[in-house]
Design a protein around this motif. Structure first.
Motif, PDB file in Angstrom:
ATOM      1  N   LEU A   3       9.699  -3.677  10.132  1.00 43.08           N
ATOM      2  CA  LEU A   3       9.647  -4.834   9.240  1.00 43.08           C
ATOM      3  C   LEU A   3       8.594  -5.840   9.693  1.00 43.08           C
ATOM      4  N   LEU A   4       8.475  -6.071  10.987  1.00 44.63           N
ATOM      5  CA  LEU A   4       7.444  -6.971  11.492  1.00 44.63           C
ATOM      6  C   LEU A   4       6.049  -6.408  11.229  1.00 44.63           C
ATOM      7  N   ALA A  20      22.919  -6.013   9.561  1.00 40.88           N
ATOM      8  CA  ALA A  20      23.203  -7.200  10.381  1.00 40.88           C
ATOM      9  C   ALA A  20      22.544  -7.129  11.764  1.00 40.88           C
ATOM     10  N   PRO A  21      22.575  -5.992  12.483  1.00 38.37           N
ATOM     11  CA  PRO A  21      21.915  -5.949  13.795  1.00 38.37           C
ATOM     12  C   PRO A  21      20.399  -6.159  13.697  1.00 38.37           C
ATOM     13  N   LEU A  32      18.104  -9.260  15.303  1.00 37.77           N
ATOM     14  CA  LEU A  32      16.886  -9.070  16.102  1.00 37.77           C
ATOM     15  C   LEU A  32      15.707  -9.882  15.561  1.00 37.77           C
ATOM     16  N   LEU A  33      15.670 -10.073  14.250  1.00 35.94           N
ATOM     17  CA  LEU A  33      14.547 -10.764  13.617  1.00 35.94           C
ATOM     18  C   LEU A  33      14.743 -12.282  13.542  1.00 35.94           C
ATOM     19  N   ALA A  34      15.902 -12.760  13.856  1.00 42.77           N
ATOM     20  CA  ALA A  34      16.191 -14.198  13.743  1.00 42.77           C
ATOM     21  C   ALA A  34      15.156 -15.002  14.515  1.00 42.77           C
TER      22      ALA A  34
END
Length: 45
Positions: A13-14, A36-37, A41-43
């Protein structure tokens, strides 16, 4: 479609965000808890 571990999905995604400007995704409501996991990680990134 994203596959792999949560870490691999977050990295993909990044990469997509950096390369093509995609910064969101859609998830069917029936599967809302599964990413959710990855979201965790992206938060803040």
């Amino acid at each position: 479609m994203l596959r792999g571990s949560p870490q691999q999905m977050a990295e993909e995604l990044l990469r997509r965000r950096d390369e093509i400007g995609v910064s969101s995704l859609s998830v069917d409501g029936a599967f809302a808890e599964q990413p959710a996991p990855v979201v965790e990680l992206l938060a803040g990134r």
